[in-house]
Design a protein around this motif. Structure first.
Motif, mmCIF file in Angstrom:
data_model
loop_
_atom_site.group_PDB
_atom_site.id
_atom_site.type_symbol
_atom_site.label_atom_id
_atom_site.label_comp_id
_atom_site.label_asym_id
_atom_site.label_seq_id
_atom_site.Cartn_x
_atom_site.Cartn_y
_atom_site.Cartn_z
ATOM 1 N N MET A 1 0.840 -1.155 0.000
ATOM 2 C CA MET A 1 0.000 0.000 0.000
ATOM 3 C C MET A 1 0.895 1.230 0.000
ATOM 4 N N HIS A 2 0.415 2.291 -0.642
ATOM 5 C CA HIS A 2 1.185 3.526 -0.749
ATOM 6 C C HIS A 2 0.216 4.700 -0.673
ATOM 7 N N VAL A 3 0.374 5.553 0.332
ATOM 8 C CA VAL A 3 -0.498 6.715 0.490
ATOM 9 C C VAL A 3 0.240 7.951 -0.003
ATOM 10 N N LEU A 4 -0.424 8.670 -0.888
ATOM 11 C CA LEU A 4 0.102 9.922 -1.439
ATOM 12 C C LEU A 4 -0.794 11.061 -0.972
ATOM 13 N N ASP A 5 -0.211 12.060 -0.341
ATOM 14 C CA ASP A 5 -0.958 13.206 0.171
ATOM 15 C C ASP A 5 -1.022 14.258 -0.927
ATOM 16 N N THR A 6 -2.171 14.397 -1.545
ATOM 17 C CA THR A 6 -2.305 15.344 -2.652
ATOM 18 C C THR A 6 -2.366 16.797 -2.174
ATOM 19 N N THR A 7 -2.558 17.006 -0.877
ATOM 20 C CA THR A 7 -2.547 18.352 -0.327
ATOM 21 C C THR A 7 -1.134 18.921 -0.338
ATOM 22 N N SER A 8 -0.178 18.080 0.040
ATOM 23 C CA SER A 8 1.217 18.528 0.111
ATOM 24 C C SER A 8 2.009 18.159 -1.135
ATOM 25 N N GLY A 9 1.460 17.273 -1.956
ATOM 26 C CA GLY A 9 2.191 16.813 -3.128
ATOM 27 C C GLY A 9 3.278 15.822 -2.777
ATOM 28 N N GLY A 10 3.170 15.215 -1.604
ATOM 29 C CA GLY A 10 4.185 14.255 -1.151
ATOM 30 C C GLY A 10 3.561 12.968 -0.664
ATOM 31 N N ASN A 11 4.334 12.244 0.107
ATOM 32 C CA ASN A 11 3.874 10.969 0.660
ATOM 33 C C ASN A 11 3.039 11.197 1.912
ATOM 34 N N GLY A 12 2.350 10.138 2.356
ATOM 35 C CA GLY A 12 1.525 10.191 3.561
ATOM 36 C C GLY A 12 2.132 9.347 4.668
ATOM 37 N N PRO A 13 3.136 9.871 5.385
ATOM 38 C CA PRO A 13 3.766 9.093 6.460
ATOM 39 C C PRO A 13 2.952 9.113 7.755
ATOM 40 N N GLY A 14 3.121 8.081 8.568
ATOM 41 C CA GLY A 14 2.547 8.058 9.912
ATOM 42 C C GLY A 14 1.065 7.755 9.984
ATOM 43 N N ILE A 15 0.506 7.133 8.950
ATOM 44 C CA ILE A 15 -0.924 6.810 8.957
ATOM 45 C C ILE A 15 -1.123 5.395 9.491
ATOM 46 N N GLU A 16 -1.914 5.289 10.536
ATOM 47 C CA GLU A 16 -2.251 3.983 11.116
ATOM 48 C C GLU A 16 -3.097 3.194 10.113
ATOM 49 N N ILE B 1 -1.523 -1.182 -3.694
ATOM 50 C CA ILE B 1 -2.751 -0.392 -3.620
ATOM 51 C C ILE B 1 -2.385 1.053 -3.281
ATOM 52 N N PRO B 2 -2.275 1.908 -4.296
ATOM 53 C CA PRO B 2 -2.016 3.322 -4.046
ATOM 54 C C PRO B 2 -3.300 4.042 -3.612
ATOM 55 N N VAL B 3 -3.143 4.996 -2.707
ATOM 56 C CA VAL B 3 -4.266 5.823 -2.266
ATOM 57 C C VAL B 3 -3.829 7.284 -2.372
ATOM 58 N N ALA B 4 -4.512 8.051 -3.211
ATOM 59 C CA ALA B 4 -4.290 9.490 -3.298
ATOM 60 C C ALA B 4 -5.284 10.138 -2.335
ATOM 61 N N LEU B 5 -4.760 10.908 -1.385
ATOM 62 C CA LEU B 5 -5.558 11.367 -0.253
ATOM 63 C C LEU B 5 -5.489 12.880 -0.084
ATOM 64 N N SER B 6 -6.645 13.483 0.179
ATOM 65 C CA SER B 6 -6.721 14.878 0.605
ATOM 66 C C SER B 6 -7.799 14.938 1.686
ATOM 67 N N PRO B 7 -7.969 16.072 2.357
ATOM 68 C CA PRO B 7 -8.981 16.135 3.411
ATOM 69 C C PRO B 7 -10.414 15.911 2.922
ATOM 70 N N PHE B 8 -10.665 16.125 1.643
ATOM 71 C CA PHE B 8 -12.035 16.038 1.145
ATOM 72 C C PHE B 8 -12.221 15.077 -0.020
ATOM 73 N N ALA B 9 -11.201 14.310 -0.339
ATOM 74 C CA ALA B 9 -11.321 13.341 -1.433
ATOM 75 C C ALA B 9 -10.248 12.272 -1.288
ATOM 76 N N PHE B 10 -10.538 11.098 -1.840
ATOM 77 C CA PHE B 10 -9.504 10.075 -1.969
ATOM 78 C C PHE B 10 -9.811 9.242 -3.195
ATOM 79 N N GLN B 11 -8.758 8.641 -3.731
ATOM 80 C CA GLN B 11 -8.892 7.785 -4.902
ATOM 81 C C GLN B 11 -7.920 6.630 -4.739
ATOM 82 N N THR B 12 -8.341 5.465 -5.200
ATOM 83 C CA THR B 12 -7.475 4.293 -5.134
ATOM 84 C C THR B 12 -7.659 3.448 -6.384
ATOM 85 N N TYR B 13 -6.706 2.590 -6.626
ATOM 86 C CA TYR B 13 -6.761 1.674 -7.762
ATOM 87 C C TYR B 13 -5.791 0.531 -7.489
ATOM 88 N N ARG B 14 -5.876 -0.513 -8.307
ATOM 89 C CA ARG B 14 -4.928 -1.609 -8.186
ATOM 90 C C ARG B 14 -3.711 -1.263 -9.012
#
Length: 108
Positions: free
Chosen positions: A1-16, A93-106
């Motif tokens: 799994m890989h979380v990308l923070d689209t708010t900062s344009g970087g990775n999403g570290p420290g997510i439980e 499983i990548p997850v593109a994440l922001s406070p008001f939206a998220f998207q994922t795909y295989r």
């Protein structure tokens, strides 16, 4: 799994993160937990001994992640349910994440 923070344009570290497997009774049982690393990745959420074909669910604690950034979010948690048919293949499983939206795909 890989979380990308689209708010900062970087990775999403420290997510439980928690991984669940759906049993024959239809109930999901916890099979693994982790926290995303500095690169926003979890390498193996489900231990190899528990990895089998079937339906899985990933739960992400996005409320805690955004609170640590002094941001509110519409999504206090995200659940992604998917089916694994071939355990010999990698499942990214990548997850593109922001406070008001998220998207994922295989991913590949």
């Amino acid at each position: 799994m890989h979380v990308l923070d689209t708010t900062s344009g970087g990775n999403g570290p420290g997510i439980e993160c928690r991984g669940y497997f759906q049993g024959e009774d239809g109930e999901f049982r916890l099979v693994g937990s982790s926290v995303t690393d500095a690169g926003g990745r979890v390498r193996a959420l489900v231990p190899a001994k528990d990895y089998e074909p079937g339906t899985y669910r990933i739960w992400l604690n996005t409320k805690q992640y955004f609170a640590a950034k002094n941001m509110t979010t519409f999504w206090p948690a995200i659940e992604i349910t998917f089916r694994i048919r071939d355990t010999n293949r990698d499942h990214h499983i990548p997850v593109a994440l922001s406070p008001f939206a998220f998207q994922t795909y295989r991913g590949a």
